[in-house]
Motif scaffolding. Structure first.
Motif, PDB file in Angstrom:
ATOM      1  N   UNK A 102       0.827  -1.204   0.000  1.00  0.00           N
ATOM      2  CA  UNK A 102       0.000   0.000   0.000  1.00  0.00           C
ATOM      3  C   UNK A 102       0.867   1.262   0.000  1.00  0.00           C
ATOM      4  N   UNK A 103       1.883   1.289   0.858  1.00  0.00           N
ATOM      5  CA  UNK A 103       2.733   2.471   0.952  1.00  0.00           C
ATOM      6  C   UNK A 103       3.554   2.688  -0.320  1.00  0.00           C
ATOM      7  N   UNK A 104       4.004   1.614  -0.926  1.00  0.00           N
ATOM      8  CA  UNK A 104       4.716   1.746  -2.200  1.00  0.00           C
ATOM      9  C   UNK A 104       3.778   2.321  -3.256  1.00  0.00           C
ATOM     10  N   UNK A 105       2.565   1.783  -3.331  1.00  0.00           N
ATOM     11  CA  UNK A 105       1.587   2.279  -4.309  1.00  0.00           C
ATOM     12  C   UNK A 105       1.285   3.765  -4.088  1.00  0.00           C
ATOM     13  N   UNK A 106       1.092   4.147  -2.834  1.00  0.00           N
ATOM     14  CA  UNK A 106       0.797   5.554  -2.535  1.00  0.00           C
ATOM     15  C   UNK A 106       1.983   6.449  -2.889  1.00  0.00           C
ATOM     16  N   UNK A 107       3.182   5.968  -2.639  1.00  0.00           N
ATOM     17  CA  UNK A 107       4.374   6.732  -2.988  1.00  0.00           C
ATOM     18  C   UNK A 107       4.524   6.909  -4.489  1.00  0.00           C
ATOM     19  N   UNK A 108       4.161   5.870  -5.243  1.00  0.00           N
ATOM     20  CA  UNK A 108       4.265   5.947  -6.697  1.00  0.00           C
ATOM     21  C   UNK A 108       3.227   6.889  -7.292  1.00  0.00           C
TER      22      UNK A 108
END
Length: 95
Positions: A40-46
């Motif tokens: 989730x955090x990777x997706x939000x960062x991207x």
């Protein structure tokens, strides 16, 4: 006080250190809950816009693709691809 631009320059310098592009093997044992959170955090960062006011402005497209692949690989290894997809669909319903 340090500005965002200064932080970005320091981060860029650290990423330029010899050996930072070398591949490393990491044996990681984490809970499925944390796999979902990491993804989730990777997706939000991207999703962040790439500009010079944040660190995303200095990250290469190749590095962003690598992060996306790491996220997907973790979900696959934890057998959470389908659940993650359903959670994403559910979260879109609340936006």
């Amino acid at each position: 006080m340090i500005t965002k631009s200064d932080v970005a320059k320091v981060f860029d310098t650290v990423l330029s250190i010899p050996g930072m592009s070398e591949t490393v093997k990491i044996d990681l044992k984490i809970s499925r809950k944390n796999v979902l959170l990491l993804s989730y955090f990777i997706e939000q960062g991207l999703l962040l816009e790439k500009d010079d006011s944040n660190l995303m402005g200095i990250v290469s497209e190749e590095s962003l693709t690598d992060l996306k692949n790491i996220s997907e690989e973790c979900l696959q290894k934890a057998s959470l691809v389908e659940l993650n997809h359903k959670l994403q669909t559910l979260s879109l319903a609340f936006k």
